[in-house]
Design an enzyme around this catalytic site. Structure first.
Site, PDB file in Angstrom:
ATOM      1  N   LYS A  71      16.193  -0.914 -14.129  1.00 17.71           N
ATOM      2  CA  LYS A  71      16.867  -0.151 -13.064  1.00 17.71           C
ATOM      3  C   LYS A  71      18.020  -0.967 -12.487  1.00 17.71           C
ATOM      4  CE  LYS A  71      12.685   2.486 -12.161  1.00 17.71           C
ATOM      5  NZ  LYS A  71      11.474   2.724 -11.364  1.00 17.71           N
ATOM      6  N   ASP A  82      13.371   8.456  -5.522  1.00 13.90           N
ATOM      7  CA  ASP A  82      12.306   8.736  -6.493  1.00 13.90           C
ATOM      8  C   ASP A  82      11.803  10.181  -6.353  1.00 13.90           C
ATOM      9  OD1 ASP A  82      11.512   6.856  -8.393  1.00 13.90           O
ATOM     10  OD2 ASP A  82      10.389   5.650  -6.939  1.00 13.90           O
ATOM     11  N   GLN A 117       8.348   0.374  -6.445  1.00 15.12           N
ATOM     12  CA  GLN A 117       7.765   0.505  -7.779  1.00 15.12           C
ATOM     13  C   GLN A 117       6.241   0.628  -7.687  1.00 15.12           C
ATOM     14  OE1 GLN A 117       9.664   0.903 -10.499  1.00 15.12           O
ATOM     15  NE2 GLN A 117       7.904   1.105 -11.844  1.00 15.12           N
TER      16      GLN A 117
HETATM   17  N1  GUN Z   1       5.899   3.736 -11.732  1.00 10.94           N
HETATM   18  C1  GUN Z   1       5.931   4.479 -12.871  1.00 10.94           C
HETATM   19  N2  GUN Z   1       6.968   5.342 -12.835  1.00 10.94           N
HETATM   20  C2  GUN Z   1       7.599   5.140 -11.663  1.00 10.94           C
HETATM   21  C3  GUN Z   1       8.752   5.722 -11.065  1.00 10.94           C
HETATM   22  O1  GUN Z   1       9.407   6.629 -11.586  1.00 10.94           O
HETATM   23  N3  GUN Z   1       9.084   5.236  -9.837  1.00 10.94           N
HETATM   24  C4  GUN Z   1       8.384   4.267  -9.218  1.00 10.94           C
HETATM   25  N4  GUN Z   1       8.783   3.874  -8.012  1.00 10.94           N
HETATM   26  N5  GUN Z   1       7.306   3.696  -9.749  1.00 10.94           N
HETATM   27  C5  GUN Z   1       6.938   4.150 -10.968  1.00 10.94           C
END
Ligand code: GUN
Length: 294
Positions: free
Chosen positions: A52, A119, A96
């Site tokens: 990211k 998100d 995350q």
């Molecule tokens: N863990 C697995 N997929 C995601 C996601 O799309 N966003 C976040 N914040 N954590 C995750």
């Protein structure tokens, strides 16, 4: 059979975003800024967060990574989130997941200000999505809709079967595909671990979206001739064939299912790259104040 090349489309969209950022800066606007919160040192989470951050650089965003030890208390994590909510330079941020067991993920998700929740996990954003108001949409389902759009895959009146009811993929996916919109308007069936006669249902799907997290679950006998199959699965399995000692497996038994399909996504290189690009798009929207007016 046509392969849906998510990796290629994601690269194209990144260029589009980078161009838009250049124009924003040229007009004296603010550079979009995404922050990511990473707790602990889970290998997969670390890989995702690093990707990211790298994508932010590629499209010209500013990024901030906040790392915390996995012993951080829930109260201290909430304080950090409050800080990000009140930092005017940060347009959007993500925490995350998964978080350590002693931290209540629902509480954390709900502490993120909805207008910075790129998100799309906050109940306000989920609720707005359900009633068709502008909202941040969870990145994987948003990326899948983008793939259907770019490959001009017919959705109007089609039967879309979603496998899996997670809050991040299955549920928002089913809502998006049922939406009154040019790239949706599907009849949607949401299947899960308690669904009876699963094969009878999946065989009716014009669009089958597999988001179960069970490697190679979807076999040839579960798929209708000419269907579009979208594979969200990315399970790491041990392999003697790769240098790393593991490989990524989708939820679909690709080799036997692909010949029956009109379109299919590969794993890797299908849905995965679209997820990060959707997060970048959401951050751009947050920066421009296009979901919640600034
Ligand atoms: N863990 C697995 N997929 C995601 C996601 O799309 N966003 C976040 N914040 N954590 C995750």
């Amino acid at each position: 059979m046509k392969l849906i090349e998510g990796k290629k489309i994601a690269a194209e969209i990144k260029l589009e975003i980078a161009e838009e950022v250049k124009q924003i800066i040229a007009k004296g606007g603010k550079r979009p800024h995404l922050a990511a919160v990473l707790v602990g040192n889970d290998g997969a989470s670390e890989t995702y967060v690093n990707s990211k951050v790298k994508s932010c650089e590629e499209v010209g965003f500013k990024s901030t990574l906040l790392r915390f030890d996995n012993t951080i208390s829930e109260a201290d994590l909430l304080k950090a989130i409050d800080g990000l909510n009140n930092d005017a330079d940060i347009d959007g941020f993500i925490v995350q997941l998964p978080l350590p067991k002693h931290i209540d993920e629902d509480k954390i998700t709900q502490a993120v200000a909805p207008e910075k929740d790129v998100d799309g996990f906050h109940p306000i954003n989920v609720g707005r999505l359900v009633i068709g108001l502008p909202s941040f949409v969870s990145a994987t389902p948003a990326g899948i809709v983008e793939l259907l759009k770019r490959y001009k895959i017919p959705t109007q009146g089609k039967h879309c079967v979603v496998l899996g009811r997670s809050n991040i993929v299955g549920k928002p996916m089913s809502i998006l595909m049922a939406q009154k919109s040019e790239y949706a308007n599907c009849t949607v069936t949401l299947c899960h671990s308690r669904t009876e006669n699963l094969k009878e249902i999946t065989k009716q799907a014009d669009i089958l979206i597999a988001a179960l997290g069970i490697p190679e679950y979807v076999t040839e006998d579960m798929v209708k001739e000419g269907a579009t199959v979208i594979d969200v699965g990315i399970t790491r399995v041990k392999s003697d064939l790769t240098k790393s000692g593991w490989k990524l497996k989708g939820d679909v038994k690709f080799d036997e299912v692909a010949p029956k399909c009109s379109f299919i996504t590969p794993v890797p290189g299908g849905v995965g790259p679209m997820t990060i690009v959707s997060l970048m798009k959401n951050t751009l929207l947050a920066g421009k104040g296009e979901v919640y007016k600034k």
